[in-house]
Write an enzyme that holds these catalytic residues in place. Structure first.
Site, mmCIF file in Angstrom:
data_model
loop_
_atom_site.group_PDB
_atom_site.id
_atom_site.type_symbol
_atom_site.label_atom_id
_atom_site.label_comp_id
_atom_site.label_asym_id
_atom_site.label_seq_id
_atom_site.Cartn_x
_atom_site.Cartn_y
_atom_site.Cartn_z
ATOM 1 N N ASP A 1 -6.384 -0.373 5.161
ATOM 2 C CA ASP A 1 -5.808 0.274 3.977
ATOM 3 C C ASP A 1 -5.976 1.790 3.984
ATOM 4 O OD1 ASP A 1 -4.775 -2.035 2.963
ATOM 5 O OD2 ASP A 1 -6.509 -2.487 1.714
ATOM 6 N N ARG B 1 0.804 -1.229 0.000
ATOM 7 C CA ARG B 1 0.000 0.000 0.000
ATOM 8 C C ARG B 1 0.835 1.277 0.000
ATOM 9 N NH1 ARG B 1 -3.519 -2.913 -2.165
ATOM 10 N NH2 ARG B 1 -5.498 -3.264 -1.136
ATOM 11 N N SER C 1 -13.740 -10.798 -2.133
ATOM 12 C CA SER C 1 -12.953 -9.591 -2.368
ATOM 13 C C SER C 1 -11.491 -10.024 -2.298
ATOM 14 C CB SER C 1 -13.274 -8.553 -1.285
ATOM 15 O OG SER C 1 -12.301 -7.547 -1.301
HETATM 16 N N1 ARG Z 1 -6.088 -7.956 6.313
HETATM 17 C C1 ARG Z 1 -5.014 -7.714 5.421
HETATM 18 C C2 ARG Z 1 -4.388 -6.385 5.677
HETATM 19 O O1 ARG Z 1 -4.932 -5.582 6.380
HETATM 20 C C3 ARG Z 1 -5.391 -7.901 3.964
HETATM 21 C C4 ARG Z 1 -6.454 -7.035 3.503
HETATM 22 C C5 ARG Z 1 -6.775 -7.297 2.082
HETATM 23 N N2 ARG Z 1 -8.030 -6.736 1.750
HETATM 24 C C6 ARG Z 1 -8.193 -5.547 1.260
HETATM 25 N N3 ARG Z 1 -9.386 -5.162 1.069
HETATM 26 N N4 ARG Z 1 -7.217 -4.798 0.968
HETATM 27 O O2 ARG Z 1 -3.298 -6.153 5.192
#
Ligand code: ARG
Length: 390
Positions: free
Chosen positions: A122, A93, A171
């Site tokens: 995120d 990210r 998802s």
């Molecule tokens: N739980 C994980 C994280 O917070 C993966 C999340 C993936 N899902 C998403 N919608 N980005 O890194």
């Protein structure tokens, strides 16, 4: 004219954001940035096509090499793991956010947007990077408190072909390091995931013959596969395929999100499991006992920052400096046996090993066993004294 740069994935949320940014936020121009961190080729192509149809200007950035070298290499040195999660989404990210920021600054655009909801991690990871600039930060999904049902209807009205259906509501987030699957029945932690959620790994099968892979490391990062020098992107892609055949690297876990919500998460990550297990094994051969003890706490602190997306915190750079130094001797190779869902070290070598075969051997003639007698007299000395007093 008002313009916004949107970090775009090609999925439902970010696609819906494009018309929303025009209709609800009155932007005249929406520029999308799709960052390739190793998603499947067909997702990238579909994302580009969707963006070209929906947005005013579109950028496609291949950041795989940068992702592997600048983000995954530190992760490997830190044995990155948060509650057992290999941090695939988390570590990607900040890079995606950074690319969107770079484009906004280059174009002189004043606003940045992401498609994250207000429930997950995120939003925090994107904004930790977005907010390093003075640009406006817009999160339509969170802001407008939209439900998935509403989004699906809105998408249809705007001619956006919706990638999710009632039967397959998953998802998915994918990059070089891991694939995550969320949503639908998986939100019930007692529900056993159907085999169909997995795309990288076959179900572990005792009838598939075992396979050995040899991973070469230099300064704590993988540089070769089975003796053949290889760049990190190719090496990870190959290990995902090889490990996937043996069902290596499936995780079904309850994860504590930064906000405090517990979430049921499903992941697959064959290469990450093989590389992290091999790296940790080689560290055990090379690092001193006190380095290993101390490093475990550094690894934990690093993983927590990475999970939270706080790569801009000065502590992140401080920890990386330690990790680089400690890993400078992590050279050599590890042979990993892949069998029925497991990846286990079965042999290792390092020119920098702190291993003295001539001393530890049952047949050692270098050291006399008698030398240990004095040491053993002092060992446990304080406990003995205490008992004498009792
Ligand atoms: N739980 C994980 C994280 O917070 C993966 C999340 C993936 N899902 C998403 N919608 N980005 O890194």
């Amino acid at each position: 004219m008002s313009e916004v740069v949107l970090a775009y994935s090609g999925g439902l949320d970010t696609s819906v954001c494009i018309p929303l940014l025009r209709e609800r936020y009155s932007f005249d121009k929406v520029t999308t940035v799709l960052v390739d961190v190793g998603q499947p080729e067909e997702d990238l192509v579909r994302g580009d096509l969707r963006a070209e149809k929906l947005s005013d200007e579109h950028y496609h950035i291949d950041a795989k090499e940068e992702f592997a070298r600048e983000y995954l290499f530190p992760l490997i040195k830190a044995n990155g793991s948060y509650e057992g999660y290999v941090l695939g989404t988390a570590i990607a990210r900040p890079l995606i956010a950074k690319k969107a920021v770079e484009i906004a600054l280059e174009k002189g655009v004043k606003a940045l947007a992401h498609g994250c909801t207000g429930r997950g991690n995120d939003q925090l990871r994107f904004e930790a990077i977005f907010r390093t600039t003075a640009l406006d930060c817009i999160a339509p999904m969170r802001d407008l408190d939209l439900s998935r049902e509403w989004e699906i209807d809105y998408a249809r009205e705007h001619g956006i072909d919706v990638p999710v259906t009632k039967e397959r509501p998953w998802s998915i987030d994918e990059n070089l390091w891991s694939r995550s699957i969320e949503g639908g029945h998986l939100e019930d932690p007692s529900f056993e995931p159907p085999e169909e959620i997995y795309a990288w790994t076959k179900a572990p099968d005792a009838l598939t013959p075992s396979q050995i892979v040899e991973i070469g490391f230099e300064s704590g990062v993988p540089v070769s596969l089975d003796g053949q020098a290889m760049g990190p992107v190719e090496l990870i892609v190959r290990l995902n395929v090889i490990g996937g055949r043996h069902g290596v690297g499936r995780t079904d876990m309850i994860e504590d999100r930064v906000l405090g919500l517990k979430a049921r998460e499903n992941y697959e990550h064959p290469a990450a499991t093989i590389l992290l297990t091999a790296h940790k094994d080689l560290e055990r051969l090379v690092l001193s006992r006190s380095e290993l003890r101390f490093k475990a706490s550094v690894d934990d602190a690093w993983s927590e920052l990475a999970y939270m997306g706080l790569l801009d915190d000065p502590l992140y750079a401080d920890l990386n400096a330690f990790l680089d130094q400690a890993n400078s001797r992590v050279n050599g190779f590890v042979r990993m046996k892949l069998y029925c869902g497991s990846a286990s070290p079965v042999g290792r070598f390092s020119p920098d090993a702190l291993y003295a075969q001539d001393m530890v051997s049952f047949d050692s003639e270098t050291l006399s066993q008698r030398d240990a007698e004095g040491f053993s007299k002092y060992h446990g000395f304080q406990a003995r004294l205490m008992r004498r007093k009792a």
